[in-house]
Design a protein around this motif. Structure first.
Motif, PDB file in Angstrom:
ATOM      1  N   TRP A 123       2.478  -1.846 -12.278  1.00  0.00           N
ATOM      2  CA  TRP A 123       2.083  -1.845 -10.868  1.00  0.00           C
ATOM      3  C   TRP A 123       2.621  -0.582 -10.207  1.00  0.00           C
ATOM      4  O   TRP A 123       3.771  -0.208 -10.414  1.00  0.00           O
ATOM      5  N   VAL A 124       1.780   0.077  -9.426  1.00  0.00           N
ATOM      6  CA  VAL A 124       2.174   1.221  -8.605  1.00  0.00           C
ATOM      7  C   VAL A 124       2.063   0.760  -7.161  1.00  0.00           C
ATOM      8  O   VAL A 124       1.010   0.269  -6.736  1.00  0.00           O
ATOM      9  N   LEU A 172       1.487  -1.147   2.890  1.00  0.00           N
ATOM     10  CA  LEU A 172       1.986  -1.135   1.527  1.00  0.00           C
ATOM     11  C   LEU A 172       0.912  -1.769   0.667  1.00  0.00           C
ATOM     12  O   LEU A 172       0.492  -2.893   0.928  1.00  0.00           O
ATOM     13  N   CYS A 173       0.442  -1.032  -0.312  1.00  0.00           N
ATOM     14  CA  CYS A 173      -0.620  -1.510  -1.200  1.00  0.00           C
ATOM     15  C   CYS A 173      -0.101  -1.521  -2.623  1.00  0.00           C
ATOM     16  O   CYS A 173       0.686  -0.667  -3.017  1.00  0.00           O
ATOM     17  N   GLY A 174      -0.572  -2.468  -3.408  1.00  0.00           N
ATOM     18  CA  GLY A 174      -0.217  -2.546  -4.815  1.00  0.00           C
ATOM     19  C   GLY A 174      -1.423  -2.202  -5.670  1.00  0.00           C
ATOM     20  O   GLY A 174      -2.531  -2.677  -5.419  1.00  0.00           O
ATOM     21  N   ALA A 175      -1.224  -1.363  -6.669  1.00  0.00           N
ATOM     22  CA  ALA A 175      -2.296  -0.977  -7.579  1.00  0.00           C
ATOM     23  C   ALA A 175      -1.889  -1.388  -8.999  1.00  0.00           C
ATOM     24  O   ALA A 175      -0.885  -0.910  -9.516  1.00  0.00           O
ATOM     25  N   CYS A 192      -9.451   3.035  -6.741  1.00  0.00           N
ATOM     26  CA  CYS A 192      -9.187   1.650  -7.132  1.00  0.00           C
ATOM     27  C   CYS A 192     -10.417   0.776  -6.970  1.00  0.00           C
ATOM     28  O   CYS A 192     -11.332   1.102  -6.230  1.00  0.00           O
ATOM     29  N   HIS A 193     -10.372  -0.342  -7.648  1.00  0.00           N
ATOM     30  CA  HIS A 193     -11.352  -1.412  -7.483  1.00  0.00           C
ATOM     31  C   HIS A 193     -10.681  -2.444  -6.567  1.00  0.00           C
ATOM     32  O   HIS A 193      -9.641  -2.998  -6.914  1.00  0.00           O
ATOM     33  N   ASN A 244      -4.137  -6.393   0.053  1.00  0.00           N
ATOM     34  CA  ASN A 244      -3.929  -4.943  -0.027  1.00  0.00           C
ATOM     35  C   ASN A 244      -3.615  -4.507  -1.453  1.00  0.00           C
ATOM     36  O   ASN A 244      -2.848  -3.576  -1.660  1.00  0.00           O
ATOM     37  N   ASN A 245      -4.181  -5.182  -2.422  1.00  0.00           N
ATOM     38  CA  ASN A 245      -3.992  -4.828  -3.832  1.00  0.00           C
ATOM     39  C   ASN A 245      -5.307  -4.349  -4.405  1.00  0.00           C
ATOM     40  O   ASN A 245      -6.373  -4.598  -3.855  1.00  0.00           O
TER      41      ASN A 245
END
Length: 77
Positions: free
Chosen positions: A7-8, A20-23, A51-52, A59-60
């Protein structure tokens, strides 16, 4: 045995607030095969991502591509 994914976490802002987003990326083994190293992305780096969007509206996202500060595109799919 399930393999974990990387996870980034991305701090960004829009016109109203800081976000704050998680990728979610691939597995550590897959990223290593793709040329990623532990220091490919460091805390504080300015990066670009593609991202998809998460289906649940959070927010992921599922990380597709990430461009590092050295302008090296890294595929995470």
């Amino acid at each position: 045995m399930a393999e974990s994914h990387v996870w980034v976490y991305i701090e960004t802002k829009d016109a109203k607030a800081r976000l704050l987003c998680g990728a979610e990326g691939g597995s550590p083994a897959a990223l290593t095969r793709g040329g990623w190293k532990k220091d490919t992305v460091k805390v504080g780096d300015k990066i670009n991502v593609k991202c998809h969007v998460a289906k649940d509206g959070s927010n992921n996202c599922l990380l597709g591509f990430l461009t590092t500060p050295a302008a090296l595109p890294k595929n995470s799919d």
